[in-house]
Design a protein around this motif. Structure first.
Motif, short mmCIF file in Angstrom:
data_model
loop_
_atom_site.label_atom_id
_atom_site.label_comp_id
_atom_site.label_asym_id
_atom_site.label_seq_id
_atom_site.Cartn_x
_atom_site.Cartn_y
_atom_site.Cartn_z
N ASN A 1 0.84 -1.19 0.00
CA ASN A 1 0.00 0.00 0.00
C ASN A 1 0.88 1.25 0.00
O ASN A 1 1.58 1.53 0.97
N PRO A 2 0.87 2.03 -1.10
CA PRO A 2 1.75 3.21 -1.17
C PRO A 2 1.40 4.31 -0.17
O PRO A 2 2.20 5.24 0.02
N LYS A 3 0.25 4.23 0.47
CA LYS A 3 -0.12 5.23 1.47
C LYS A 3 0.65 5.05 2.77
O LYS A 3 0.57 5.89 3.67
N TYR A 4 1.39 3.92 2.88
CA TYR A 4 2.11 3.62 4.11
C TYR A 4 3.60 3.43 3.81
O TYR A 4 3.99 3.01 2.73
N LYS A 5 4.40 3.76 4.80
CA LYS A 5 5.84 3.49 4.76
C LYS A 5 6.11 2.36 5.75
O LYS A 5 5.61 2.40 6.88
N THR A 6 6.90 1.37 5.32
CA THR A 6 7.08 0.17 6.12
C THR A 6 8.53 0.02 6.58
O THR A 6 9.46 0.14 5.78
N ASP B 1 -7.58 5.39 14.41
CA ASP B 1 -7.95 6.62 15.10
C ASP B 1 -9.43 6.59 15.48
O ASP B 1 -10.12 5.59 15.25
N LYS B 2 -9.91 7.69 16.04
CA LYS B 2 -11.29 7.70 16.54
C LYS B 2 -12.32 7.57 15.44
O LYS B 2 -13.48 7.25 15.69
N ASP B 3 -11.89 7.80 14.18
CA ASP B 3 -12.79 7.63 13.03
C ASP B 3 -12.69 6.23 12.43
O ASP B 3 -13.37 5.95 11.44
N GLY B 4 -11.84 5.41 12.99
CA GLY B 4 -11.69 4.05 12.49
C GLY B 4 -10.67 3.90 11.38
O GLY B 4 -10.54 2.81 10.80
N ASP B 5 -9.92 4.95 11.06
CA ASP B 5 -8.92 4.88 10.00
C ASP B 5 -7.62 4.27 10.54
O ASP B 5 -7.18 4.61 11.65
N LEU B 6 -7.00 3.41 9.75
CA LEU B 6 -5.79 2.70 10.17
C LEU B 6 -4.59 3.64 10.14
O LEU B 6 -4.26 4.22 9.09
N MET C 1 -1.47 2.66 12.03
CA MET C 1 -0.26 1.84 12.13
C MET C 1 -0.65 0.37 12.04
O MET C 1 -1.68 -0.05 12.59
N ASP C 2 0.16 -0.41 11.35
CA ASP C 2 -0.13 -1.83 11.14
C ASP C 2 1.17 -2.61 11.31
O ASP C 2 2.11 -2.46 10.51
N LEU C 3 1.23 -3.42 12.34
CA LEU C 3 2.42 -4.24 12.62
C LEU C 3 2.09 -5.70 12.39
O LEU C 3 1.07 -6.21 12.89
N TRP C 4 2.93 -6.39 11.63
CA TRP C 4 2.84 -7.85 11.47
C TRP C 4 4.16 -8.44 11.92
O TRP C 4 5.24 -7.93 11.58
N THR C 5 4.09 -9.52 12.70
CA THR C 5 5.32 -10.14 13.17
C THR C 5 5.16 -11.65 13.29
O THR C 5 4.05 -12.16 13.54
N ALA C 6 6.27 -12.34 13.09
CA ALA C 6 6.33 -13.79 13.26
C ALA C 6 7.53 -14.12 14.14
O ALA C 6 8.59 -13.49 14.01
N GLY D 1 9.60 -8.71 11.58
CA GLY D 1 8.49 -7.79 11.72
C GLY D 1 8.41 -6.79 10.59
O GLY D 1 9.42 -6.37 10.02
N LEU D 2 7.18 -6.40 10.26
CA LEU D 2 6.89 -5.36 9.28
C LEU D 2 6.00 -4.33 9.94
O LEU D 2 4.89 -4.65 10.39
N LEU D 3 6.47 -3.10 10.04
CA LEU D 3 5.75 -2.03 10.71
C LEU D 3 5.38 -0.96 9.69
O LEU D 3 6.26 -0.25 9.18
N SER D 4 4.10 -0.85 9.36
CA SER D 4 3.63 0.10 8.36
C SER D 4 2.99 1.30 9.05
O SER D 4 2.10 1.13 9.90
N ILE D 5 3.43 2.49 8.67
CA ILE D 5 2.93 3.74 9.25
C ILE D 5 2.27 4.56 8.15
O ILE D 5 2.82 4.73 7.06
N LEU D 6 1.07 5.09 8.42
CA LEU D 6 0.37 5.93 7.46
C LEU D 6 1.17 7.20 7.19
O LEU D 6 1.60 7.89 8.12
N ARG D 7 1.37 7.49 5.92
CA ARG D 7 2.13 8.70 5.55
C ARG D 7 1.31 9.96 5.88
O ARG D 7 0.13 10.04 5.52
N PRO D 8 1.91 10.95 6.53
CA PRO D 8 1.20 12.20 6.80
C PRO D 8 0.90 12.93 5.49
O PRO D 8 1.50 12.66 4.45
N GLN D 9 -0.04 13.86 5.55
CA GLN D 9 -0.41 14.63 4.36
C GLN D 9 0.73 15.53 3.89
O GLN D 9 0.85 15.83 2.71
N THR D 10 1.59 15.96 4.83
CA THR D 10 2.73 16.80 4.46
C THR D 10 3.78 15.94 3.75
O THR D 10 4.28 14.97 4.33
N PRO D 11 4.12 16.25 2.52
CA PRO D 11 5.10 15.44 1.79
C PRO D 11 6.44 15.37 2.50
O PRO D 11 6.90 16.36 3.09
#
Length: 381
Positions: free
Chosen positions: A153-158, A259-264, A266-271, A286-296
């Motif tokens: 997902n390009p909206k996240y940095k992992t 968040d309080k609106d239900g939007d993801l 942070m997403d962590l997957w680990t084995a 582990g793979l830790l994906s963080i939603l990219r802020p609107q500020t480039p």
């Protein structure tokens, strides 16, 4: 009349169940064993699952394959050998093995009957990881493959991480599932309190949901940059602003923050992959994906701070689970008295889905049996 305490009841119940630290990982799942970037073309890489030595091979063309990392001739690791075409050649006498495990060349034997081959393992590559299926290969195709955070997902940095911890894998599951241990992280996180919001469970999963309330202290910079600044309510109880959902879906574990609106957010997957035969050393992937802020480019600026912050948290967890393992080593059995219902359910899940140690196959018994004919031509240079 003597009263039986809840602690005595729990202790008696645990005595009647298998020792969780003697329950091995179930091999009939897809387990990561290496990062794709660590295996170059025409090279081999030695890895291990629960004491089973494996060699990963990346030929110049075609996909990665995995073999039992012992030449059947003199038991020398094939990972010390060389890659030629679709084969790996033992460094000692030059025996060559194809991706099917079949021995296809012995330089001094001629073209007659070849010796037995070596065991093969199904392999998949995804999310920057190399997975193997260490168990019954016939089950590999029908066994679900895990969803790897937001790697596509390009909206996240992992972020990738792969720490090695000297403890049984079950300690790692318990540590992440039980958010009541935030006192341990007070130096990094400040004074926060976990609020349990509920749980769900099934035959192969357990899930717990939490929110966090800051009691005192400043919000860490990395946390503020990711989630935004939490308002100071002058001692009043904070509303639920983020929900942390932790799920063990055997054998994997995830942590998702919305968040309080239900939007993801942070997403962590680990084995947690056992390395040694006794499963006292765990290699985490582990793979830790963080939603990219609107500020480039903001995510790139905060990435070093996030890495430092998460590493400090992990080091505290690593120390504590290794102390738990050391305590188990002293007495040789599990003396934990668990009272949190979620962790009690988690322990039942891990026991039910794992393999009791006395029933698990021995790592050194991995067969060097004749391999099936290859499904594609195997060549050797």
């Amino acid at each position: 009349m003597n009263q039986i305490s809840p602690v005595q009841t729990d202790t008696a119940a645990m005595a009647a169940t298998p020792d969780l630290r003697r329950v091995n990982s179930n091999p009939d799942f897809w387990y990561p064993v290496a990062w794709s970037a660590d295996l170059r073309k025409n090279k081999t890489l030695a890895v291990s699952f629960a004491g089973i030595p494996m060699v990963l091979v990346r030929p110049e063309e075609g996909t990665v394959f995995a073999l039992f990392d012992r030449c059947p001739h003199r038991q020398v690791p094939l990972s010390k050998g060389t890659v030629n075409g679709q084969t790996v050649r033992c460094c000692y006498h030059g025996w060559a093995f194809g991706r099917s495990g079949r021995c296809i060349d012995v330089p001094y034997l001629g073209k007659g009957k070849m010796p037995n081959g070596v065991r093969t393992f199904p392999v998949r590559e995804a999310g920057g990881l190399i997975f193997v299926f260490p168990g019954d290969a016939a089950k590999a195709e029908s066994t679900p493959f895990p969803k790897l955070a937001q790697t596509d997902n390009p909206k996240y940095k992992t972020k990738h991480f792969s720490p090695r911890v000297n403890c049984h894998y079950t300690f790692m599951h318990e540590n992440l599932m039980d958010m009541n241990h935030q006192f341990l992280h007070r130096r990094q996180m400040g004074q926060i309190k976990a609020r349990f919001l509920g749980q769900d469970k099934g035959e192969d999963f357990i899930e717990a949901r939490y929110s966090f309330m800051r009691c005192a202290g400043q919000q860490p910079l990395a946390e503020r940059l990711i989630f935004g600044k939490h308002k100071d309510l002058n001692g009043k109880e904070q509303p639920v602003e983020e929900v942390v959902t932790i799920r063990t879906e055997y054998p994997y574990q995830t942590l998702r923050i919305t968040d309080k609106d239900g939007d993801l957010i942070m997403d962590l997957w680990t084995a947690y992959v056992p390395v040694d035969k006794d499963e006292r050393i765990t290699q985490s992937f582990g793979l830790l994906s963080i939603l990219r802020p609107q500020t480039p480019l903001l995510i790139d600026l905060i990435w070093p701070a996030l890495g430092w912050f998460t590493n400090r948290i992990f080091l505290e967890d690593k120390e504590i689970v290794e102390l738990e393992q050391a305590a188990w080593n002293e007495v040789g059995h599990d003396r934990n008295v668990e009272i949190f219902p979620v962790v009690k359910a988690l322990r039942e899940l891990l026991t039910r889905c794992g393999i009791p140690q006395d029933a698990a196959p021995q790592a050194d018994a991995a067969p060097a049996a004749p391999a099936p004919c290859p499904t594609e031509p195997e060549t050797t240079a």
